[in-house]
Design an enzyme around this catalytic site. Structure first.
Site, PDB file in Angstrom:
ATOM      1  N   ALA A  32      32.292  52.661  59.419  1.00 23.25           N
ATOM      2  CA  ALA A  32      31.053  53.339  59.029  1.00 23.25           C
ATOM      3  C   ALA A  32      31.262  53.959  57.644  1.00 23.25           C
ATOM      4  O   ALA A  32      31.062  55.153  57.427  1.00 23.25           O
ATOM      5  CB  ALA A  32      30.650  54.398  60.053  1.00 23.25           C
ATOM      6  N   GLY A  36      32.521  58.680  50.351  1.00 24.80           N
ATOM      7  CA  GLY A  36      33.809  59.363  50.395  1.00 24.80           C
ATOM      8  C   GLY A  36      34.939  58.384  50.630  1.00 24.80           C
ATOM      9  O   GLY A  36      35.974  58.441  49.953  1.00 24.80           O
ATOM     10  N   HIS A  37      34.748  57.475  51.591  1.00 23.05           N
ATOM     11  CA  HIS A  37      35.742  56.420  51.810  1.00 23.05           C
ATOM     12  C   HIS A  37      35.928  55.571  50.558  1.00 23.05           C
ATOM     13  O   HIS A  37      37.058  55.264  50.155  1.00 23.05           O
ATOM     14  CB  HIS A  37      35.289  55.485  52.944  1.00 23.05           C
ATOM     15  CG  HIS A  37      35.262  56.100  54.298  1.00 23.05           C
ATOM     16  ND1 HIS A  37      34.110  56.178  55.048  1.00 23.05           N
ATOM     17  CD2 HIS A  37      36.241  56.663  55.055  1.00 23.05           C
ATOM     18  CE1 HIS A  37      34.381  56.743  56.209  1.00 23.05           C
ATOM     19  NE2 HIS A  37      35.657  57.060  56.238  1.00 23.05           N
ATOM     20  N   GLN A  61      42.594  59.089  69.998  1.00 20.61           N
ATOM     21  CA  GLN A  61      42.373  60.389  69.367  1.00 20.61           C
ATOM     22  C   GLN A  61      41.041  61.009  69.773  1.00 20.61           C
ATOM     23  O   GLN A  61      40.657  62.053  69.254  1.00 20.61           O
ATOM     24  CB  GLN A  61      42.474  60.283  67.847  1.00 20.61           C
ATOM     25  CG  GLN A  61      41.367  59.507  67.158  1.00 20.61           C
ATOM     26  CD  GLN A  61      41.662  59.269  65.687  1.00 20.61           C
ATOM     27  OE1 GLN A  61      42.550  58.498  65.341  1.00 20.61           O
ATOM     28  NE2 GLN A  61      40.908  59.930  64.806  1.00 20.61           N
ATOM     29  N   GLN A 155      44.404  67.331  59.539  1.00 25.42           N
ATOM     30  CA  GLN A 155      44.965  65.993  59.730  1.00 25.42           C
ATOM     31  C   GLN A 155      45.862  65.606  58.561  1.00 25.42           C
ATOM     32  O   GLN A 155      46.938  65.035  58.756  1.00 25.42           O
ATOM     33  CB  GLN A 155      43.836  64.976  59.869  1.00 25.42           C
ATOM     34  CG  GLN A 155      44.303  63.532  59.923  1.00 25.42           C
ATOM     35  CD  GLN A 155      43.147  62.565  60.051  1.00 25.42           C
ATOM     36  OE1 GLN A 155      42.682  62.320  61.159  1.00 25.42           O
ATOM     37  NE2 GLN A 155      42.665  62.028  58.937  1.00 25.42           N
ATOM     38  N   SER A 188      31.266  59.887  58.755  1.00 25.72           N
ATOM     39  CA  SER A 188      30.622  58.792  59.486  1.00 25.72           C
ATOM     40  C   SER A 188      29.692  59.329  60.560  1.00 25.72           C
ATOM     41  O   SER A 188      28.680  58.703  60.881  1.00 25.72           O
ATOM     42  CB  SER A 188      31.684  57.885  60.119  1.00 25.72           C
ATOM     43  OG  SER A 188      32.501  57.307  59.123  1.00 25.72           O
ATOM     44  N   ARG A 189      30.009  60.504  61.104  1.00 25.83           N
ATOM     45  CA  ARG A 189      29.158  61.092  62.144  1.00 25.83           C
ATOM     46  C   ARG A 189      27.799  61.534  61.598  1.00 25.83           C
ATOM     47  O   ARG A 189      26.857  61.715  62.385  1.00 25.83           O
ATOM     48  CB  ARG A 189      29.866  62.279  62.800  1.00 25.83           C
ATOM     49  CG  ARG A 189      30.996  61.878  63.741  1.00 25.83           C
ATOM     50  CD  ARG A 189      31.567  63.093  64.458  1.00 25.83           C
ATOM     51  NE  ARG A 189      32.536  62.716  65.487  1.00 25.83           N
ATOM     52  CZ  ARG A 189      33.808  62.513  65.279  1.00 25.83           C
ATOM     53  NH1 ARG A 189      34.296  62.656  64.049  1.00 25.83           N
ATOM     54  NH2 ARG A 189      34.621  62.163  66.253  1.00 25.83           N
TER      55      ARG A 189
END
Length: 282
Positions: A32, A36-37, A61, A155, A188-189
């Site tokens: 998705a 940013g990616h 996860q 993370q 993505s959310r």
């Protein structure tokens, strides 16, 4: 663009193109893809001879089965975006069976306590899943440099700790948060939000900016109380946590120390869709 669905064929390809001093940049994602990616991938393209992008929604996860089920999966759209960005990108889009050899089970990790704060408190086992998949992907790709966004700052720190404790020769590079026009952190959310919810969610970053302004003169306790009150007065959001923590240890700040760097971390539910954000306070 080279697309691989199995680790054996990917390894063979990487072995065939690897030269004595060539570098491999790696951007692990769950798909998705958003800007940013793409910024992480562009940085890898600029800094490495070859760039590998993985797209894999990692089941180990997710502690919420509904979140895993509803996580957006847009592989063909992602392929189109990657092709438009650079046709030399190497894409690894494995199945669960290919990654886990049919047994999707997370390994236990010790991240020296980093895993017990914030996300770890509210998502039991989450960072064991993160550590398991990232270590597995590193073993498959064997990158020189790996790129992670600072939105998931906890993370990022955990991946750095995992690399150090396992003596992996990989440079972990953190990259700035990419934001939408209303300053909502790209995720993505966000695709699961309605247009109205997406606009309302700008309140999260607006709150963090005000926290940054207050941090110089107010106590951590008073700031935390103000944040909780602000969200309690806004029925569109459910505040899961707000923490001001030491960047290095992720331990909550009790009393400010001018020799330490601090960050504000927040997790918010919007119509049961979980959004996180962070901002440096120094």
């Amino acid at each position: 663009m080279h697309i691989f669905y199995g680790k054996a064929s990917l390894r063979d390809h990487l072995k065939s193109i690897k030269l004595a001093h060539s570098s491999i940049g790696f951007v692990p994602t769950m798909g998705a893809l958003h800007d940013g990616h793409l910024a992480l991938i562009q940085k890898s393209l600029q800094e490495n001879d070859n760039t590998v992008v993985s797209i894999f929604v990692n089941p180990t996860q997710f502690n919420n089965p509904e979140d895993l089920e509803k996580y957006p999966r847009t592989l063909q759209e992602d392929i189109n975006k990657l092709t438009a960005l650079n046709s030399n990108i190497i894409l690894y889009a494995p199945s669960v069976e290919d990654i886990y050899d049919g047994k999707p089970v997370a390994q236990p990790f010790d991240f020296d306590g980093l895993e017990n704060q914030m996300e770890g408190k509210f998502r039991p086992g989450h960072f064991n899943g993160v550590g398991t998949i990232v270590k597995r992907l590193f073993e498959i790709v064997e990158p020189t440099n790996a790129y992670f966004g600072e939105k998931d700052f906890q993370q990022l720190q955990i991946v750095k700790k995992m690399v150090a404790k396992n003596h992996l020769k990989i440079n972990i590079i953190g990259c700035p948060i990419y934001r939408e026009a209303n300053h909502l952190a790209m995720s993505s959310r966000n695709e699961r939000l309605s247009a109205q919810e997406r606009e309302q969610a700008s309140f999260i970053y607006k709150t963090l900016k005000e926290v940054n302004g207050k941090f110089e003169t107010q106590s951590v306790t008073s700031i935390s109380e103000w944040v909780q009150k602000s969200f309690s007065q806004n029925p569109n959001f459910e505040l899961e946590y707000f923490v001001i923590a030491d960047e290095a240890t992720l331990l909550p700040c009790i009393r400010k120390n001018k020799n330490k760097k601090y960050r504000a971390f927040i997790a918010v539910l919007v119509n049961n869709i979980r959004l996180i954000d962070t901002i440096s306070l120094n």
